[in-house]
Design an enzyme around this catalytic site. Sequence first.
Site, short mmCIF file in Angstrom:
data_model
loop_
_atom_site.label_atom_id
_atom_site.label_comp_id
_atom_site.label_asym_id
_atom_site.label_seq_id
_atom_site.Cartn_x
_atom_site.Cartn_y
_atom_site.Cartn_z
N ASN A 59 0.86 -1.19 0.00
CA ASN A 59 0.00 0.00 0.00
C ASN A 59 0.89 1.24 0.00
O ASN A 59 1.50 1.56 1.01
CB ASN A 59 -0.88 -0.03 1.26
CG ASN A 59 -1.66 1.27 1.44
OD1 ASN A 59 -1.80 2.05 0.50
ND2 ASN A 59 -2.17 1.49 2.64
N LYS B 11 0.09 4.27 -0.18
CA LYS B 11 -0.57 5.46 0.40
C LYS B 11 -0.41 6.65 -0.55
O LYS B 11 -0.42 6.45 -1.76
CB LYS B 11 0.00 5.74 1.80
CG LYS B 11 0.06 4.50 2.67
CD LYS B 11 0.25 4.81 4.11
CE LYS B 11 0.49 3.51 4.86
NZ LYS B 11 0.30 3.62 6.27
N HIS C 40 -9.39 0.91 5.17
CA HIS C 40 -8.06 1.12 5.78
C HIS C 40 -8.22 2.07 6.97
O HIS C 40 -9.03 3.00 6.93
CB HIS C 40 -7.09 1.71 4.75
CG HIS C 40 -5.67 1.73 5.26
ND1 HIS C 40 -5.22 2.70 6.11
CD2 HIS C 40 -4.64 0.88 5.05
CE1 HIS C 40 -3.94 2.45 6.40
NE2 HIS C 40 -3.57 1.36 5.77
N GLU D 261 -6.64 4.52 7.99
CA GLU D 261 -6.48 5.96 7.70
C GLU D 261 -7.76 6.51 7.06
O GLU D 261 -8.10 7.68 7.25
CB GLU D 261 -5.26 6.17 6.79
CG GLU D 261 -3.97 5.97 7.59
CD GLU D 261 -2.79 5.48 6.79
OE1 GLU D 261 -2.78 5.61 5.55
OE2 GLU D 261 -1.86 4.93 7.42
N GLU E 275 -5.09 -5.20 10.75
CA GLU E 275 -4.09 -4.15 10.90
C GLU E 275 -4.35 -3.39 12.21
O GLU E 275 -5.16 -2.45 12.23
CB GLU E 275 -4.19 -3.16 9.75
CG GLU E 275 -3.94 -3.75 8.38
CD GLU E 275 -3.37 -2.72 7.43
OE1 GLU E 275 -2.24 -2.88 7.01
OE2 GLU E 275 -4.06 -1.73 7.16
N GLY F 20 2.64 2.11 10.61
CA GLY F 20 3.56 3.24 10.42
C GLY F 20 4.31 3.65 11.67
O GLY F 20 4.90 4.73 11.72
N SER G 16 3.73 -2.29 10.21
CA SER G 16 5.18 -2.27 10.34
C SER G 16 5.84 -3.61 9.99
O SER G 16 6.79 -4.03 10.64
CB SER G 16 5.59 -1.81 11.75
OG SER G 16 5.09 -0.50 11.99
C1 PEP Z 1 -0.57 0.08 5.94
O1 PEP Z 1 -0.56 1.17 5.42
O2 PEP Z 1 -1.54 -0.67 5.73
C2 PEP Z 1 0.54 -0.35 6.77
C3 PEP Z 1 0.47 -1.49 7.36
O3 PEP Z 1 1.60 0.52 6.89
P1 PEP Z 1 3.05 0.20 7.54
O4 PEP Z 1 3.52 -1.10 6.95
O5 PEP Z 1 3.91 1.34 7.19
O6 PEP Z 1 2.85 0.05 9.02
#
Ligand code: PEP
Length: 250
Positions: free
Chosen positions: A9, A11, A95, A97, A167, A173, A212
């Site tokens: 992803n 973003k 997601h 966000e 998630e 992040g 992460s």
């Molecule tokens: C994400 O954006 O779904 C995500 C898991 O980001 P990151 O791997 O940076 O934590």
Amino acid sequence: MRRILVAGNWKMHGTQAMVKSLLEGLLAGSQPGGNVDLAVFPPFPYLAQTQALLQQSPIAWGAQNLNPVAQGAHTGEVSASMLLDFGCRYVLAGHSERRTLYGESDADVADRFEAALAAGLEPILCVGETLEERENDETEAVVDRQLTAVLDRCGVSGFQKAVVAYEPVWAIGTGMTASPEQAQAVHAFIRNKFDSLDDIIAGQLRILYGGSVNGSNAADLFAREDIDGGLVGGASLKVEDFLAIRNAVA
Ligand code: PEP
């Protein structure tokens, strides 16, 4: 046997030059075959470029969101049929966000999931708890609520051609990855919920972990029984980091 999916992803990151070098790097560096599927999720403006570069390859692509309405006066929005027009196979739904920064409710997420399925896209439903919810022992209740909103709308059969991504919001992040034990416990909870509705769909459902993921922790996470790959943010923006995650699959 469920195939592992490693999904990047991006973003709101990218330029045409970055998309070209990232995708060319992935094409050159990813070994075809094995039990692993790769997919990337660029921002909307780069879908055409992604389609042009990946269309003859085994790497799939998708979008980060969609509007559930088919077409019309929705300035700034993108519909499922537009995503199909650019060869998308997948689309993210819910997601964290989108939920926290753009106010998407469980019902909004269900609308998007339903519209994606109706159009023939494979939605990836993202669920997960905040740190406060985890500390209050609400993880399962939150994940259950987020799943139920979509199950009530689309039924368990709606997950025949869909993916779930667990998630935890506190791990996205932040560099604070859930331990393989923490992640596996929630993945097992999710699979058991589906199992109580339809054991065949539950057995086939891919449940990704996101938060992460990197080249050092991916192997331990993906080795767990109910973890079928990863939804990767930051580490999907560099060829070597994303390929290290892909190559962590046994
Ligand atoms: C994400 O954006 O779904 C995500 C898991 O980001 P990151 O791997 O940076 O934590």
